[in-house]
Motif scaffolding. Structure first.
Motif, mmCIF file in Angstrom:
data_model
loop_
_atom_site.group_PDB
_atom_site.id
_atom_site.type_symbol
_atom_site.label_atom_id
_atom_site.label_comp_id
_atom_site.label_asym_id
_atom_site.label_seq_id
_atom_site.Cartn_x
_atom_site.Cartn_y
_atom_site.Cartn_z
ATOM 1 N N UNK A 2 81.073 -89.410 -54.877
ATOM 2 C CA UNK A 2 81.813 -88.739 -53.814
ATOM 3 C C UNK A 2 81.134 -89.009 -52.475
ATOM 4 N N UNK A 3 81.956 -89.131 -51.451
ATOM 5 C CA UNK A 3 81.438 -89.419 -50.135
ATOM 6 C C UNK A 3 81.762 -88.264 -49.202
ATOM 7 N N UNK A 4 80.758 -87.635 -48.611
ATOM 8 C CA UNK A 4 81.018 -86.496 -47.730
ATOM 9 C C UNK A 4 81.688 -86.945 -46.456
ATOM 10 N N UNK A 5 82.531 -86.079 -45.881
ATOM 11 C CA UNK A 5 83.155 -86.443 -44.620
ATOM 12 C C UNK A 5 82.106 -86.533 -43.524
ATOM 13 N N UNK A 6 82.254 -87.534 -42.682
ATOM 14 C CA UNK A 6 81.297 -87.712 -41.598
ATOM 15 C C UNK A 6 81.932 -88.513 -40.499
ATOM 16 N N UNK A 7 81.649 -88.133 -39.269
ATOM 17 C CA UNK A 7 82.074 -88.904 -38.116
ATOM 18 C C UNK A 7 80.913 -88.921 -37.138
ATOM 19 N N UNK A 8 80.569 -90.117 -36.697
ATOM 20 C CA UNK A 8 79.429 -90.234 -35.792
ATOM 21 C C UNK A 8 79.682 -89.462 -34.507
ATOM 22 N N UNK A 9 78.613 -88.866 -34.001
ATOM 23 C CA UNK A 9 78.735 -88.156 -32.737
ATOM 24 C C UNK A 9 79.064 -89.129 -31.622
ATOM 25 N N UNK A 10 79.961 -88.747 -30.737
ATOM 26 C CA UNK A 10 80.355 -89.593 -29.632
ATOM 27 C C UNK A 10 79.474 -89.307 -28.423
ATOM 28 N N UNK A 395 73.019 -91.283 -39.971
ATOM 29 C CA UNK A 395 72.708 -92.078 -38.776
ATOM 30 C C UNK A 395 73.552 -91.602 -37.602
ATOM 31 N N UNK A 396 73.049 -90.611 -36.897
ATOM 32 C CA UNK A 396 73.767 -90.065 -35.753
ATOM 33 C C UNK A 396 72.769 -89.539 -34.738
ATOM 34 N N UNK A 397 73.155 -89.595 -33.488
ATOM 35 C CA UNK A 397 72.246 -89.202 -32.423
ATOM 36 C C UNK A 397 71.849 -87.727 -32.509
ATOM 37 N N UNK A 398 72.765 -86.880 -32.947
ATOM 38 C CA UNK A 398 72.515 -85.443 -32.945
ATOM 39 C C UNK A 398 71.288 -85.056 -33.762
ATOM 40 N N UNK A 399 70.995 -85.811 -34.824
ATOM 41 C CA UNK A 399 69.862 -85.469 -35.685
ATOM 42 C C UNK A 399 68.714 -86.468 -35.592
ATOM 43 N N UNK A 400 68.914 -87.575 -34.861
ATOM 44 C CA UNK A 400 67.896 -88.621 -34.786
ATOM 45 C C UNK A 400 67.258 -88.750 -33.408
ATOM 46 N N UNK A 401 67.740 -87.973 -32.441
ATOM 47 C CA UNK A 401 67.186 -87.978 -31.093
ATOM 48 C C UNK A 401 66.834 -86.548 -30.681
ATOM 49 N N UNK A 402 65.788 -86.422 -29.881
ATOM 50 C CA UNK A 402 65.389 -85.111 -29.380
ATOM 51 C C UNK A 402 66.260 -84.702 -28.194
ATOM 52 N N UNK A 403 66.527 -85.659 -27.302
ATOM 53 C CA UNK A 403 67.262 -85.379 -26.075
ATOM 54 C C UNK A 403 68.554 -86.180 -26.019
ATOM 55 N N UNK A 404 69.590 -85.648 -25.367
ATOM 56 C CA UNK A 404 70.840 -86.401 -25.236
ATOM 57 C C UNK A 404 70.654 -87.617 -24.333
ATOM 58 N N UNK A 405 71.472 -88.620 -24.555
ATOM 59 C CA UNK A 405 71.431 -89.842 -23.756
ATOM 60 C C UNK A 405 72.851 -90.218 -23.335
ATOM 61 N N UNK A 406 73.010 -90.996 -22.273
ATOM 62 C CA UNK A 406 74.344 -91.320 -21.767
ATOM 63 C C UNK A 406 74.948 -92.575 -22.385
#
Length: 462
Positions: A2-10, A395-406
């Motif tokens: 089974x594959x969990x639903x996921x969408x990369x953060x924009x 693999x998403x910025x929300x959990x792999x980065x400390x600070x937001x980026x543009x």
């Protein structure tokens, strides 16, 4: 499976089409020498296909008889290039409308921006019209990364995130247990303990070769998890920040203390060879490594490894998301034949073709969900199937980065200028790994490279 639903953060991003001039400048700077390959229109039934030289691509070339049997009127001419060279030459050709290639191997870095600039074909209508091709079968994060305005403009040959492979047998002998979610401090301690230069044995293998797709790929994930950024949300360059310096210093020190010999000139291919030949205890890199290091025909350590998540510092996760994919330049005169080739190389049947003819260990990983449901593949991939999918879905910025980026991207910055900027910064990092300059000196120069680009985004309001 089974594959969990996921969408990369924009992430907030500049409009892709606004920076076409940046690509043109890069293209003008590249020298296009194709070693005698024929122009796309020289023969009506000849496709010129530009691909990157790595083991999975070589497998595709070896299986060409299957494609020719199904498409006898199409002759395929490959232009196979090392990764750094391929990027420059493919970009030069596509950005200037050179028309040398009918099919190009690109990635999720280029796809959206090139689609916005009108340089590559929309493949969604072709895919939808091809019986059984099934774009919904692609792993969602990869599908999204290769799409523009909801349509796929390139399709994945393989997809990857990153993880840490380690020699389970050697860990047991040394009484070492791999943490479930290792930190870079923990990995550094283990690597230094297992390092044995007298026997040409490295505690860890890490890329040091200059190139934004070489040393910067793993290093950027280290920078991310340490709280570093290339640019902050106001487009200020941040490559000389304390966080970036800490990440790069730890990476360089680890290579000096427990890395492979000649690390400054060591890239993905060298680490494949070194780890596969039993010359390293660990290796942090692309999940696609499994096709080589678990192949008993070429690897001395097949079946001896286990896999851990990408090491972290301040974040929940720390991997990347990448795909080598195939696209059709809008300049081609053989669009239908080009799609015939692409759909052959990226469909479900190709996965089985590789498994049955070369070996299930050699199957291109990380592109299709159905691959992980094939019993033969599941059997050989028992150690790495779940770690691969876990890495790709996280693999998403929300959990792999400390600070937001543009900007979008984890192991790259998805702006046109990054091909040049990333390459120049990587040269500074490689020089620090080689001991030619300090990390501080390298990052001071890197910051100077980044500041004019930052200013262009601030002043232009892009």
């Amino acid at each position: 499976m089974k594959f969990p639903p996921f969408r990369a953060a924009k992430a907030h991003r500049p409009r892709p089409g606004k920076k076409a001039a940046g690509w043109m400048a890069l293209a003008a700077a590249a020298t296009l020498t194709l070693g005698g390959c024929a122009p796309a229109g020289a023969a009506q039934d000849t496709l010129v296909v530009a691909i990157v030289a790595n083991p999975q691509m070589k497998d595709a070339i070896s299986l060409q008889d299957d494609f020719k049997a199904k498409h006898p009127n199409v002759n395929v001419k490959f232009v196979t290039l090392p990764e750094n060279e391929a990027r420059a030459k493919i970009t030069a050709s596509v950005a200037t409308g050179g028309g040398e290639f009918d099919v190009v191997m690109i990635s999720n870095y280029e796809t959206e921006m090139w689609a916005a600039n009108g340089w590559i074909e929309n493949l969604q209508p072709l895919a939808d019209a091809t019986p059984g091709y099934d774009t919904k079968d692609f792993i969602p994060t990869i599908k999204d990364a290769l799409s523009y305005q909801g349509d796929m403009y390139s399709v994945p040959f393989y997809g990857e995130s990153s993880f840490l492979v380690y020699r389970e047998d050697l860990f047991k002998e040394a009484g070492i247990t791999m943490p479930k979610h290792p930190t870079w401090d923990e990995i550094g301690t283990i690597a230094r303990k297992l390092n044995d230069p007298a026997k040409d044995f490295a505690g860890i293998c890490l890329r040091g070769l200059a190139g934004w797709g070489e040393v910067m790929a793993p290093l950027d994930t280290v920078i991310n998890t340490y709280g570093g950024q290339w640019f902050d949300m106001d487009w200020n360059a941040k490559l000389d920040s304390p966080e970036v310096k800490a990440a790069v210093t730890d990476y360089v020190d680890l290579l000096h203390d427990a890395g492979q010999p000649g690390a400054a000139t060591s890239g993905y291919g060298d680490c494949i060879t070194r780890y596969s030949q039993g010359k390293a205890a660990m290796w942090y890199d692309a999940t696609a490594m499994v096709s080589s290091i678990e192949d008993p025909a070429s690897s001395l350590v097949a079946g001896k490894s286990q896999y851990a998540p990408a090491p972290v510092e301040k974040t929940e996760s720390a991997g990347w998301l990448y795909s080598w994919s195939l696209a059709i330049p809008t300049t081609t005169k053989h669009k239908d034949a080009a799609w015939d080739f692409i759909s052959w190389m990226t469909n479900k049947d190709y996965i089985k073709l590789v498994g049955n003819n070369i070996g299930w260990e050699r199957v291109p990983p990380g592109s299709r969900q159905s691959t992980y449901e094939i019993s033969e593949y599941a059997a050989v991939a028992k150690a790495y199937a779940k770690p691969t999918l876990d890495a790709m879905y996280s693999a998403k910025q929300a959990t792999s980065m400390v600070n937001p980026v543009p900007y979008p991207g984890l192991q790259f910055v998805a702006i046109p200028e990054f091909q040049d900027l990333g390459t120049r910064v990587s040269q500074q990092i490689s020089a620090a790994i080689a001991g030619q300059k300090s990390v501080g000196e390298a990052l001071k120069q890197a910051q100077q490279y980044a500041e004019p680009i930052a200013a262009s985004y601030q002043e232009g309001g892009k």
